[in-house]
Design a protein around this motif. Structure first.
Motif, PDB file in Angstrom:
ATOM      1  N   CYS A 289      42.160  44.110  51.181  1.00  0.00           N
ATOM      2  CA  CYS A 289      41.545  44.953  51.440  1.00  0.00           C
ATOM      3  C   CYS A 289      41.062  45.705  52.807  1.00  0.00           C
ATOM      4  O   CYS A 289      40.898  46.056  53.584  1.00  0.00           O
TER       5      CYS A 289
ATOM      6  N   VAL B 131      41.829  51.831  46.339  1.00  0.00           N
ATOM      7  CA  VAL B 131      42.769  50.901  46.186  1.00  0.00           C
ATOM      8  C   VAL B 131      42.560  50.397  45.115  1.00  0.00           C
ATOM      9  O   VAL B 131      42.119  51.306  44.086  1.00  0.00           O
TER      10      VAL B 131
ATOM     11  N   GLN C 196      48.355  44.668  47.872  1.00  0.00           N
ATOM     12  CA  GLN C 196      47.073  44.214  47.367  1.00  0.00           C
ATOM     13  C   GLN C 196      47.087  43.031  46.546  1.00  0.00           C
ATOM     14  O   GLN C 196      46.498  42.279  46.528  1.00  0.00           O
TER      15      GLN C 196
END
Ligand code: ATP
Length: 327
Positions: free
Chosen positions: A151, A173, A259
């Motif tokens: 991130c 996120v 991610q």
């Protein structure tokens, strides 16, 4: 050490996380070090129900330490939620004479294993493998550090374009209901605002902060938003700001599944290695229905009940400094 345990089954379950392979390698090698046989159960509880079980040797987990994902694969199994499904899984374990289980996964995985333990009394230990860092009883879960670094790298890249065009970016996120990834990546990436579910920031407060930034000539700005945000997701927040003012050039980025992937960081590899060895040593020492964790850099074990009744509190110091640094 328990002589009653000779064959250990290991599996990965729930959402994949970088470092699961490193944990698997550690479990297999520690098991063999202590002269036990280790079996990999494919696709989590699905493979347990289907009898998809393979014997693993020290060399069969070579060259996986640095790889993201999980070579055992992961799955979400509805059938394991039924008593019939769990009975099938138990019968398959008996066929292979597996007498202990080590699960690498998140809280759903633990809930399943706890039920299984209550019904069939197979000694079981969980290793927390999830990027969300949302499990009580451990300061860190495997995969969290890698995902947060991913991130930060993405935020740095977005900052370049935000600065060049004086844009306001809303960046979403992951983290489910936890704000850990957002808080730490937001601090490390220099976000102007961080929205997490653990804090009661209102839309008005966010808007005022954005406008205040404008007054102090901060036209480009990054807002990092946890997916569990209680005041709306990135798209909704961007729309609401745009409805109020045309001052900002607003863009939205959802980082999504990127991610989850990638090579685990050194931190996750070491954490996974420590937890994998500890899980084997723990189960051989008679620990049961428990989760291995790391607190203040020391390995600890917590009972399933403790983990499930507690919440992994957000990092209060990080929250405090974020307020100071995002003026
Ligand atoms: P992550 O947090 O990364 O999503 P997780 O382990 O929480 O990982 P889940 O999908 O919630 O992921 O759970 C994994 C599996 O555990 C489920 O697919 C199911 O097979 C089993 N499981 C979850 N809850 C239960 C339950 N109440 N009873 C029996 N099995 C369960």
């Amino acid at each position: 050490m328990k002589d009653s345990i000779q064959k250990i089954g290991v599996f990965t379950s729930g959402g994949d996380a970088p470092g699961m392979n490193a944990a698997l390698r550690a479990v297999v090698r520690a098991g063999i070090y202590y002269k036990k046989e280790v079996f990999g159960i494919m696709r989590g509880y699905e493979g347990m129900i289907d009898g998809d079980i393979v014997k693993l040797g020290a060399r069969s987990v070579g060259n996986i330490l640095q790889r993201g994902g999980t070579i055992l694969k992961s799955a979400r199994s509805m059938e394991f939620k039924t008593p019939e499904g769990r009975k099938k899984a138990y019968d398959n374990l008996r066929k292979e004479k597996i007498d202990a289980l080590i699960a690498i996964g998140g809280d759903g995985t633990f809930t399943g294993l706890h039920k299984f333990y209550e019904e069939f009394k197979i000694p079981s230990i969980c290793i927390p493998g999830t990027i969300d860092n949302d499990i009580a009883g451990t300061d860190y879960t495997i995969g969290y550090d890698t995902a947060t670094n991913t991130c930060v790298e993405a935020i740095d890249r977005i900052r370049d374009t935000a600065l060049s065009h004086s844009r306001l970016f809303f960046i979403e996120v992951m983290g489910r209901n936890s704000g850990y990834i957002a808080l730490h990546s937001g601090i490390a990436g220099g976000a102007g605002s961080i929205i997490i579910p653990e804090e009661d920031t209102t839309f008005e407060q966010l808007y005022e902060k954005l406008v205040a930034g404008e007054v102090t000539s901060k036209k480009s700005n990054l807002v990092v938003v946890a997916e569990g945000s209680k005041i709306g997701g990135v798209t909704e927040l961007a729309r609401k700001v745009a409805e109020r003012t045309s001052y900002f050039d607003i863009k939205v980025t959802i980082l999504g599944h990127l991610q989850r992937g990638g090579a685990p960081s050194y931190f996750d590899r070491v954490l996974a290695s420590k937890m994998g060895v500890a899980a084997v040593e723990g189960v051989l020492e008679g620990k049961n229905d428990a989760m291995v964790g790391i607190r203040d850099n020391k390995i600890v074990f917590n009972s399933f009940d403790t983990i499930m009744t507690q919440h992994h509190e957000i990092d209060a110091e990080a929250l405090r400094i974020a307020k100071i640094l995002t003026i």
